[in-house]
Motif scaffolding. Structure first.
Motif, PDB file in Angstrom:
ATOM      1  N   GLN A 160       6.595   4.077  -2.954  1.00  0.00           N
ATOM      2  CA  GLN A 160       6.059   4.234  -1.608  1.00  0.00           C
ATOM      3  C   GLN A 160       4.912   5.215  -1.486  1.00  0.00           C
ATOM      4  O   GLN A 160       4.209   5.235  -0.478  1.00  0.00           O
ATOM      5  CB  GLN A 160       7.164   4.727  -0.665  1.00  0.00           C
ATOM      6  CG  GLN A 160       8.364   3.818  -0.585  1.00  0.00           C
ATOM      7  CD  GLN A 160       9.484   4.509   0.174  1.00  0.00           C
ATOM      8  OE1 GLN A 160      10.148   5.405  -0.326  1.00  0.00           O
ATOM      9  NE2 GLN A 160       9.656   4.108   1.419  1.00  0.00           N
ATOM     10  N   TYR A 161       4.777   6.048  -2.489  1.00  0.00           N
ATOM     11  CA  TYR A 161       3.777   7.103  -2.374  1.00  0.00           C
ATOM     12  C   TYR A 161       2.772   7.090  -3.502  1.00  0.00           C
ATOM     13  O   TYR A 161       3.053   6.659  -4.621  1.00  0.00           O
ATOM     14  CB  TYR A 161       4.450   8.478  -2.357  1.00  0.00           C
ATOM     15  CG  TYR A 161       5.383   8.679  -1.193  1.00  0.00           C
ATOM     16  CD1 TYR A 161       6.746   8.427  -1.334  1.00  0.00           C
ATOM     17  CD2 TYR A 161       4.903   9.113   0.040  1.00  0.00           C
ATOM     18  CE1 TYR A 161       7.609   8.596  -0.262  1.00  0.00           C
ATOM     19  CE2 TYR A 161       5.768   9.283   1.121  1.00  0.00           C
ATOM     20  CZ  TYR A 161       7.116   9.018   0.959  1.00  0.00           C
ATOM     21  OH  TYR A 161       7.959   9.180   2.022  1.00  0.00           O
ATOM     22  N   GLN A 162       1.580   7.619  -3.189  1.00  0.00           N
ATOM     23  CA  GLN A 162       0.562   7.859  -4.193  1.00  0.00           C
ATOM     24  C   GLN A 162       0.203   9.334  -4.053  1.00  0.00           C
ATOM     25  O   GLN A 162      -0.404   9.733  -3.056  1.00  0.00           O
ATOM     26  CB  GLN A 162      -0.673   6.986  -3.909  1.00  0.00           C
ATOM     27  CG  GLN A 162      -1.844   7.224  -4.843  1.00  0.00           C
ATOM     28  CD  GLN A 162      -1.565   6.750  -6.257  1.00  0.00           C
ATOM     29  OE1 GLN A 162      -0.884   5.748  -6.455  1.00  0.00           O
ATOM     30  NE2 GLN A 162      -2.075   7.474  -7.229  1.00  0.00           N
ATOM     31  N   ARG A 211       5.456  14.562  -8.827  1.00  0.00           N
ATOM     32  CA  ARG A 211       4.511  13.448  -8.786  1.00  0.00           C
ATOM     33  C   ARG A 211       5.116  12.199  -9.419  1.00  0.00           C
ATOM     34  O   ARG A 211       5.071  11.107  -8.845  1.00  0.00           O
ATOM     35  CB  ARG A 211       3.199  13.826  -9.467  1.00  0.00           C
ATOM     36  CG  ARG A 211       2.199  12.673  -9.490  1.00  0.00           C
ATOM     37  CD  ARG A 211       0.795  13.100  -9.863  1.00  0.00           C
ATOM     38  NE  ARG A 211       0.679  13.436 -11.269  1.00  0.00           N
ATOM     39  CZ  ARG A 211      -0.500  13.480 -11.919  1.00  0.00           C
ATOM     40  NH1 ARG A 211      -1.611  13.205 -11.297  1.00  0.00           N
ATOM     41  NH2 ARG A 211      -0.532  13.827 -13.186  1.00  0.00           N
ATOM     42  N   ASP A 212       5.683  12.354 -10.593  1.00  0.00           N
ATOM     43  CA  ASP A 212       6.316  11.215 -11.263  1.00  0.00           C
ATOM     44  C   ASP A 212       7.379  10.591 -10.368  1.00  0.00           C
ATOM     45  O   ASP A 212       7.470   9.373 -10.235  1.00  0.00           O
ATOM     46  CB  ASP A 212       6.992  11.663 -12.578  1.00  0.00           C
ATOM     47  CG  ASP A 212       6.003  11.819 -13.729  1.00  0.00           C
ATOM     48  OD1 ASP A 212       6.406  12.391 -14.761  1.00  0.00           O
ATOM     49  OD2 ASP A 212       4.842  11.378 -13.595  1.00  0.00           O
ATOM     50  N   ARG A 219       0.846  -1.171   0.000  1.00  0.00           N
ATOM     51  CA  ARG A 219       0.000   0.000   0.000  1.00  0.00           C
ATOM     52  C   ARG A 219       0.890   1.232   0.000  1.00  0.00           C
ATOM     53  O   ARG A 219       1.920   1.261   0.664  1.00  0.00           O
ATOM     54  CB  ARG A 219      -0.910   0.006   1.232  1.00  0.00           C
ATOM     55  CG  ARG A 219      -1.963  -1.074   1.224  1.00  0.00           C
ATOM     56  CD  ARG A 219      -3.027  -0.860   0.150  1.00  0.00           C
ATOM     57  NE  ARG A 219      -3.800   0.355   0.363  1.00  0.00           N
ATOM     58  CZ  ARG A 219      -4.891   0.428   1.112  1.00  0.00           C
ATOM     59  NH1 ARG A 219      -5.344  -0.634   1.739  1.00  0.00           N
ATOM     60  NH2 ARG A 219      -5.549   1.562   1.219  1.00  0.00           N
ATOM     61  N   ARG A 220       0.438   2.268  -0.725  1.00  0.00           N
ATOM     62  CA  ARG A 220       1.228   3.470  -0.803  1.00  0.00           C
ATOM     63  C   ARG A 220       0.690   4.532   0.131  1.00  0.00           C
ATOM     64  O   ARG A 220      -0.516   4.607   0.384  1.00  0.00           O
ATOM     65  CB  ARG A 220       1.203   4.001  -2.229  1.00  0.00           C
ATOM     66  CG  ARG A 220       1.951   3.122  -3.224  1.00  0.00           C
ATOM     67  CD  ARG A 220       1.670   3.619  -4.631  1.00  0.00           C
ATOM     68  NE  ARG A 220       2.391   2.873  -5.640  1.00  0.00           N
ATOM     69  CZ  ARG A 220       3.392   3.374  -6.376  1.00  0.00           C
ATOM     70  NH1 ARG A 220       3.783   4.619  -6.175  1.00  0.00           N
ATOM     71  NH2 ARG A 220       3.984   2.632  -7.292  1.00  0.00           N
ATOM     72  N   VAL A 221       1.600   5.375   0.599  1.00  0.00           N
ATOM     73  CA  VAL A 221       1.203   6.489   1.451  1.00  0.00           C
ATOM     74  C   VAL A 221       0.563   7.569   0.586  1.00  0.00           C
ATOM     75  O   VAL A 221       1.173   8.014  -0.394  1.00  0.00           O
ATOM     76  CB  VAL A 221       2.439   7.083   2.168  1.00  0.00           C
ATOM     77  CG1 VAL A 221       2.076   8.360   2.896  1.00  0.00           C
ATOM     78  CG2 VAL A 221       3.051   6.062   3.097  1.00  0.00           C
ATOM     79  N   PRO A 222      -0.654   8.016   0.942  1.00  0.00           N
ATOM     80  CA  PRO A 222      -1.248   9.109   0.175  1.00  0.00           C
ATOM     81  C   PRO A 222      -0.456  10.380   0.448  1.00  0.00           C
ATOM     82  O   PRO A 222      -0.171  10.707   1.599  1.00  0.00           O
ATOM     83  CB  PRO A 222      -2.669   9.222   0.727  1.00  0.00           C
ATOM     84  CG  PRO A 222      -2.877   8.039   1.615  1.00  0.00           C
ATOM     85  CD  PRO A 222      -1.533   7.559   2.031  1.00  0.00           C
ATOM     86  N   LEU A 223      -0.088  11.054  -0.608  1.00  0.00           N
ATOM     87  CA  LEU A 223       0.785  12.213  -0.450  1.00  0.00           C
ATOM     88  C   LEU A 223       0.205  13.446  -1.126  1.00  0.00           C
ATOM     89  O   LEU A 223      -0.278  13.387  -2.253  1.00  0.00           O
ATOM     90  CB  LEU A 223       2.152  11.896  -1.062  1.00  0.00           C
ATOM     91  CG  LEU A 223       3.213  12.993  -1.057  1.00  0.00           C
ATOM     92  CD1 LEU A 223       3.579  13.402   0.357  1.00  0.00           C
ATOM     93  CD2 LEU A 223       4.461  12.522  -1.800  1.00  0.00           C
ATOM     94  N   VAL A 224       0.270  14.572  -0.402  1.00  0.00           N
ATOM     95  CA  VAL A 224      -0.136  15.850  -0.988  1.00  0.00           C
ATOM     96  C   VAL A 224       1.104  16.727  -1.039  1.00  0.00           C
ATOM     97  O   VAL A 224       1.908  16.746  -0.103  1.00  0.00           O
ATOM     98  CB  VAL A 224      -1.232  16.539  -0.134  1.00  0.00           C
ATOM     99  CG1 VAL A 224      -1.576  17.907  -0.715  1.00  0.00           C
ATOM    100  CG2 VAL A 224      -2.482  15.662  -0.079  1.00  0.00           C
TER     101      VAL A 224
END
Lengths: 268, 251
Positions: free
Chosen positions: B39-41, B31-32, B4-9
């Protein structure tokens, strides 16, 4: 007659435009600003002429796509337009011939050359009595990057008489990219030096190196190219699945058309 | 099964005076990059223009800078503009802005996902910046040490290198940043692009074209409101940057 006359200029850019990027469009803007800043010119039109498929450059995708992408990219411009003549020719056409073709079209044009939003294809009509006058008042200049200027030095890439025709009879507007010294290159070429007055060097103070090669690489890798090219062009690329590893291998083993043509000639 | 990826803003603070294509590129590149770590989304991007009280030379009214950013981001489906910082009565420290947004994001996330106790999935907020930003940590009085620690240690930075600047060097030369280097993500911008808001303003003052450096809608807005003239560049000329004043006063 008192006062100096302002020469109308049409800028012509030849190239792969594979794909067209914001940097290509910037070249036109920079060139126009530079020429008009001299007080001697008024740039009335910009023409983008994508090369034909017969050029055989590695990774070159079909002309129909490159034309359409260029058309999309120029939609928001009120003075730059795309022209398909070169890309529709069955064989590769030397740049000097493309310049000649467009210059003759412009001279023969019935419409006022300022009418940029109407007609793209001029009706041919001979205006003999105005021929000399038009030649002074209207100039066609080839717009390019410093890499094209420097390609004049690559053996068998250009015919000397073609270079002479382009810079001697018409003119060159050269946008410098980061690592080049066009003045030095001109200085080291007798031919270019002879026509240095017709070569306009535009310094790009703010480097904007969005090369189509980089764009294609990013696309292959699924990376974003947003804000490097027009959104409509990106959309077109996605829609048609252009620019893959496969498309980049096109013409990998083929010799570039100009090299093929001139090497053949010189060996006979 | 994929992890699962960490949601990232990603949050970008700055003058946006005006917003340019290069600013928007930062988000795309970041983002790319963060996606490619596995690890991130990246679920959102926020542009937060600084308030007028920042006192930077040539800064035009926040309402214009916000409006221009809105126009520029109209076509983006993941980056938005937020006016909170620009509307605060005084200049707001970056960390304070981050805390505000993080609280908001967390609340929204908890509302939409329900009670998830798995801390690995808690959303994160990182500051998106250019390499030149790292150098500002060195300027005396501009940053509070505890803020830099919170910014880099707790939140994290996504730093996009521009042109020749070497962000790794800035990290190396600072003990604080070095210590937190695992939380500083370096993104290389391979396309050399020195387009900056400063250059855009310069071109506008001189009547030169900025087409293809910023969206057409923003260029039109600028001309409509006659922003970025010689006069506008003289604004705040002798003023001291607000952070330097505010932080010098603090005990």
């Amino acid at each position: 007659m008192e006062g100096h006359s302002i020469t109308k200029v049409v800028l012509l850019a030849c190239g792969s435009f594979n794909p067209i990027t914001n940097m290509h469009m910037r070249m036109f803007e920079l060139a126009r600003d530079h020429l008009e800043d001299t007080g001697q010119y008024k740039v009335v039109r910009g023409i983008i002429s994508p090369v034909g498929d017969a050029y055989k450059k590695k990774g070159l995708i079909e002309a129909c796509h490159r034309l359409e992408m260029t058309r999309l990219a120029t939609e928001s411009s009120d003075w730059v337009m795309v022209d398909s003549w070169e890309s529709l020719q069955p064989e590769w056409v030397e740049t000097a011939k493309v310049v000649r073709h467009h210059y003759e079209e412009l001279l023969a044009s019935e419409q006022n050359i300022d009418d940029v939003d109407t007609i793209k294809y001029a009706k041919k009509r001979r205006i003999e009595e105005n021929h000399h006058k038009d030649r002074d008042e209207l100039q066609l200049m080839l717009l390019c990057g410093a890499d094209v200027l420097e390609s004049f030095g690559i053996p068998n890439m250009w015919k000397q008489e073609d270079i002479a025709e382009i810079v001697g009879r018409h003119g060159l507007v050269c946008i410098t990219r980061s690592n080049s010294d066009p003045h030095k290159f001109i200085h080291q070429s007798d031919l270019l030096w002879k026509y240095r007055k017709n070569i306009h060097i535009v310094r790009e103070w703010v480097t904007n190196d969005i090369s189509a090669t980089h764009v294609r690489r990013s696309l292959r890798r699924g990376q974003s190219v947003r804000y490097l090219l027009a959104d409509s062009v990106i959309h077109y690329i996605k829609e048609h699945g252009l620019y893959s590893s496969e498309s980049e291998q096109k013409n990998a083993d083929v010799v570039l058309a100009p090299l093929q043509r001139y090497t053949g000639a010189s060996s006979s | 099964m994929a992890a699962r990826r960490v949601p990232l803003v990603l949050l970008a603070c700055g003058s946006f005076n005006p917003i340019t294509n290069q600013h928007m590129r930062l988000f795309e590149l970041a983002r790319d990059h963060m996606h490619s770590t596995g690890q991130y989304q990246v679920v959102g991007g926020i542009v937060s223009p600084v308030s007028d009280s920042y006192g930077k030379q040539g800064l035009v009214l926040a309402k214009h800078r916000v409006a221009m950013a809105e126009l520029a981001l109209q076509s983006s489906n993941w980056v938005t503009v937020d006016e909170w910082e620009s509307q605060q009565p005084d200049w707001t420290e970056t960390v304070v802005t981050m805390r505000y947004h993080y609280r908001r994001i967390l609340k929204e996330y908890e509302r939409s996902v329900g009670m998830h106790n798995n801390s690995n999935l808690s959303p994160q907020l990182k500051l998106l910046c250019g390499a030149d930003f790292l150098d500002t940590f060195k300027i005396p009085g501009l940053w509070r040490d505890d803020h830099v620690e919170e910014l880099v240690g707790h939140f994290g930075l996504v730093c996009v290198s521009r042109g020749e600047l070497q962000p790794e060097r800035a990290v190396h030369e600072s003990d604080l940043l070095s210590y937190r280097r695992h939380n500083i993500f370096h993104v290389r911008e391979w396309v050399k692009n020195e387009t900056s808001a400063t250059e855009v303003r310069r071109a506008l003052r001189r009547g030169l074209s900025v087409k293809y450096l910023l969206p057409d809608s923003v260029i039109e807005y600028i001309h409509q409101h006659n922003l970025y003239t010689e006069d506008s560049e003289m604004r705040n000329k002798s003023a001291v940057l607000r952070p330097l004043v505010k932080q010098a006063q603090e005990p």
